[in-house]
Design a protein around this motif. Structure first.
Motif, PDB file in Angstrom:
ATOM      1  N   ALA A 194     -20.152   5.815 -15.592  1.00 34.80           N
ATOM      2  CA  ALA A 194     -19.856   5.970 -17.020  1.00 34.80           C
ATOM      3  C   ALA A 194     -19.932   7.445 -17.414  1.00 34.80           C
ATOM      4  O   ALA A 194     -19.087   7.927 -18.164  1.00 34.80           O
ATOM      5  N   PHE A 263     -16.216  -3.270 -16.919  1.00 33.97           N
ATOM      6  CA  PHE A 263     -15.337  -2.470 -17.774  1.00 33.97           C
ATOM      7  C   PHE A 263     -16.038  -2.008 -19.035  1.00 33.97           C
ATOM      8  O   PHE A 263     -15.711  -0.965 -19.580  1.00 33.97           O
ATOM      9  N   TYR A 264     -17.037  -2.777 -19.467  1.00 35.80           N
ATOM     10  CA  TYR A 264     -17.761  -2.393 -20.678  1.00 35.80           C
ATOM     11  C   TYR A 264     -18.738  -1.263 -20.388  1.00 35.80           C
ATOM     12  O   TYR A 264     -18.800  -0.281 -21.121  1.00 35.80           O
ATOM     13  N   SER A 265     -19.485  -1.367 -19.267  1.00 37.71           N
ATOM     14  CA  SER A 265     -20.486  -0.319 -19.055  1.00 37.71           C
ATOM     15  C   SER A 265     -19.940   0.904 -18.351  1.00 37.71           C
ATOM     16  O   SER A 265     -20.451   1.985 -18.550  1.00 37.71           O
ATOM     17  N   ASN A 268     -15.612   2.082 -20.305  1.00 37.42           N
ATOM     18  CA  ASN A 268     -15.301   1.887 -21.716  1.00 37.42           C
ATOM     19  C   ASN A 268     -14.748   3.143 -22.359  1.00 37.42           C
ATOM     20  O   ASN A 268     -13.929   3.078 -23.264  1.00 37.42           O
ATOM     21  N   SER A 271     -10.975   3.577 -22.336  1.00 40.33           N
ATOM     22  CA  SER A 271     -10.335   2.272 -22.489  1.00 40.33           C
ATOM     23  C   SER A 271      -8.875   2.403 -22.902  1.00 40.33           C
ATOM     24  O   SER A 271      -8.085   1.508 -22.634  1.00 40.33           O
ATOM     25  N   ASN A 275      -6.147  -0.262 -21.548  1.00 44.12           N
ATOM     26  CA  ASN A 275      -5.944  -1.285 -22.567  1.00 44.12           C
ATOM     27  C   ASN A 275      -4.545  -1.888 -22.546  1.00 44.12           C
ATOM     28  O   ASN A 275      -4.388  -3.094 -22.702  1.00 44.12           O
ATOM     29  N   LEU A 318     -12.009  -7.924 -23.449  1.00 47.66           N
ATOM     30  CA  LEU A 318     -11.913  -6.556 -22.940  1.00 47.66           C
ATOM     31  C   LEU A 318     -11.291  -5.623 -23.966  1.00 47.66           C
ATOM     32  O   LEU A 318     -11.434  -4.407 -23.870  1.00 47.66           O
ATOM     33  N   THR A 321     -14.206  -4.070 -26.722  1.00 48.27           N
ATOM     34  CA  THR A 321     -15.425  -3.446 -26.229  1.00 48.27           C
ATOM     35  C   THR A 321     -16.002  -2.431 -27.208  1.00 48.27           C
ATOM     36  O   THR A 321     -17.171  -2.085 -27.113  1.00 48.27           O
ATOM     37  N   ASN A 322     -15.194  -1.929 -28.134  1.00 49.74           N
ATOM     38  CA  ASN A 322     -15.725  -0.936 -29.072  1.00 49.74           C
ATOM     39  C   ASN A 322     -16.087  -1.532 -30.416  1.00 49.74           C
ATOM     40  O   ASN A 322     -16.477  -0.814 -31.339  1.00 49.74           O
ATOM     41  N   HIS A 330     -22.924  -4.178 -30.763  1.00 49.87           N
ATOM     42  CA  HIS A 330     -21.663  -4.566 -30.129  1.00 49.87           C
ATOM     43  C   HIS A 330     -21.564  -6.082 -30.086  1.00 49.87           C
ATOM     44  O   HIS A 330     -22.529  -6.766 -29.723  1.00 49.87           O
TER      45      HIS A 330
END
Lengths: 482, 103
Positions: A194, A263-265, A268, A271, A275, A318, A321-322, A330
């Motif tokens: 990340a 994909f989130y951690s 992200n 994205s 996307n 997905l 995620t924001n 979240h």
């Protein structure tokens, strides 16, 4: 903080150890012919023990520390672990049936499901990509065997072969993705990846981008999202019904947990790069299976296509995620957990009904559901409620799941995708209601079906959960918030 | 970041092997050959992991390779068992013969 060497804390910090012990016990008890009736009880005791450990760690999960930097049982992991173990308990109740108790290698059957569950738990709690890979493989290798458990049945053989080839193909792609991400970022650790992603979020190196794309493709294979879904209907139809129920609930929950977690951690912060691909995959996954399912005549195959269509809804997470709620928390993971709860419960009720009908008539075609309301009114009522939940009729869990998913999409500004989702859930009404029509509007045809206490318990619990989630979704969703 | 030309050769080689593996899976009809193609994919990954790992001086990549080899062995065991099971029932390992399930 490293885990303490205290044996008790290793047993109670997470359910992995207890489940592994019970899996091994089941395997050995299965060797003793006299103990065959006890297998189900032992399995249920083990799962309930694992479930209690999970729930006892619920409060700690908000401040969870990584175990050797490999696994973290944070709130998201604990929620999905609890859902998976509860699902497997319900699947074990489905196996309380004469035709399963008499099966050969029953001990291994239960043990493999528990081992696969352990793989799933590793997948939803990984912090290092090495653990992701090991979890995926523990889950998949056990599932290949579960799909082919009916050794003499050609359809089961074929399902197993297809599942194996597609699964290991996807594993190869997953590994290539992991390798490219490692080569660019220099670490398998989610936090360090990340950090690298933040550093290069505008112009990542091409190979890094390819790596993310390969991971996306590999997970689309695993969760059977279009256009990588072609194996799923065949595998789901050919595998024994209980294995199919397992694959479409526990395996799918684990795959989505891992997909989202990765994909989130890790990715992200760029994205915007992936996307667009996700939007295309979601749109295809909503359109293709829903239109194909309308032409199916086998109920098992309809359920397989409905599983793929639900994967489309789940993948919308997905794109969220924001998204945060008014407290700045979240919400994507809570949305996913709520949707999964409704999906797995309705699915298990449907597969249990299918199992009973198939046992009585020997066929999983829609025709064998004809006049079920006269052969067993309770069973058909339960199945009708499950179908209503899957179709998204208000006041059921399925409706609330879809509601939160689509409202999340709208908040993210994906208007066209939301319109496609609503239209496709209207299309899905057609094939879900075909079953209800067969049960209530057509003449009775075939033997009566008797429900034993396990099934009654399973159905009542399932319906209670479906309506609890459907009627007080905010209360349930707040439980899942991180 | 890639600064040396040196690592590029490993990347090209590994990606070529990987693509050969993918093509093998997509084109061939024999279950055993499909299986070999999948192993080729895994081995190209191993090669690339070791190359990256030694270039960065980080042991994690090489440890990952051990795990891949172990898991691949488990996968081979299950995969060959499935192929043998199919062969016993149909006397064929051509995946074209596994076509009972379709819409």
């Amino acid at each position: 903080m490293p885990i303490s060497n205290n044996l008790w804390s290793q047993l109670t910090d997470n359910p992995l150890m207890v489940l592994a012990i019970f899996g091994i016990i089941l395997m050995f008890v299965g060797l003793i012919p006299k103990m065959k009736e006890w297998l189900l009880t032992i399995g249920l005791v083990g799962l309930l023990a694992g479930w209690s450990i999970t729930l006892l760690n619920w409060e700690n999960s908000l401040t969870a520390t990584p175990i050797f930097n490999m696994l973290t049982f944070d709130r998201g992991a604990i929620v999905l672990t609890a859902i998976m173990i509860a699902t497997l308990i319900l699947i074990f109740l489905v196996t309380d049936h004469k035709s399963i108790i008499e099966m050969n290698h029953l001990g291994e059957y239960y043990a493999l499901m528990i081992f696969a569950l352990i793989g799933g738990i590793i997948m939803v709690s990984f912090k290092n990509l090495l653990m992701l890979f090991i979890g995926v493989e523990i889950l998949s290798i056990a599932s290949y065997i579960l799909a082919g458990f009916n050794k003499k049945n050609l359809l089961s053989n074929e399902a197993s072969l297809k599942y194996f080839l597609m699964g290991s193909f996807a594993s190869g792609i997953l590994l290539m993705g992991i390798t490219l991400v490692y080569g660019m970022s220099g670490s398998f650790d989610l936090e360090q990846i990340a950090a690298y992603t933040i550093m290069y979020n505008i112009h990542p190196p091409a190979l890094y981008f390819v790596g993310i794309l390969l991971l996306l493709v590999a997970f689309s294979f695993k969760v059977s999202a279009a256009p990588f879904h072609f194996w799923a209907p065949d595998v789901y139809q050919g595998a024994p019904t209980v294995s199919t129920a397992f694959m479409s609930t526990v395996v799918k929950t684990a795959a989505f947990g891992a997909f989202f977690r990765l994909f989130y951690s890790a990715f992200n912060f760029n994205s915007t790069i992936w996307n667009t691909t996700v939007i295309v995959i979601v749109a295809l996954t909503l359109i293709i299976p829903n239109l194909t399912a309308t032409r199916q005549t086998s109920f098992k195959r309809i359920l397989a296509y409905s599983g793929i269509a639900n994967a489309g809804f789940l993948m919308m997470v997905l794109l969220q995620t924001n998204l945060v709620n008014e407290n700045g928390t979240h919400i994507a993971q809570a949305n996913m957990a709520l949707y999964l709860t409704g999906y797995v419960i309705a699915n298990i009720i449907a597969f249990a009904a299918l199992f009973l009908v198939k046992d009585a008539t020997g066929s999983d075609e829609l025709e064998s559901f004809k006049g079920l309301s006269k052969r067993n009114p309770y069973l058909s009522a339960f199945l009708t409620l499950a179908m209503c939940s899957m179709a998204g009729i208000p006041a059921t869990a399925g409706f609330m799941g879809k509601y939160f998913m689509i409202s999340g999409l709208l908040q993210g500004g994906h208007l066209i995708l939301s319109i496609i989702a609503v239209l496709m859930s209207v299309v899905s009404l057609y094939y879900y209601f075909k079953v209800i029509k067969a049960m209530y509007m057509e003449e009775a045809d075939g033997a009566n079906i008797i429900l034993n206490p396990s099934y009654v318990f399973l159905f009542i619990i399932g319906i209670v959960i479906l309506f609890a989630v459907g009627l007080m979704p905010h209360y349930i969703r707040d439980l899942f918030l991180m | 970041m890639l600064k040396e030309v040196f690592i590029d050769h490993y990347i090209y080689l590994a990606l070529t092997l990987f693509c050969i593996g993918i093509l093998g899976v997509l084109i061939r009809r024999n279950a055993i050959v499909l299986f070999m193609s999948i192993e080729l994919m895994l081995n190209s990954v191993n090669l690339l992991l070791v190359a990256f790992s030694s270039r960065m001086g980080d042991a994690a990549g090489q440890i990952f390779v051990f795990f891949i080899m172990t898991v691949a062995a488990a996968e081979v065991a299950v995969g060959l068992a499935i192929i043998v099971m199919l062969y016993r029932n149909t006397r064929s390992i051509d995946i074209g013969d596994a076509n009972k399930l379709k819409w």
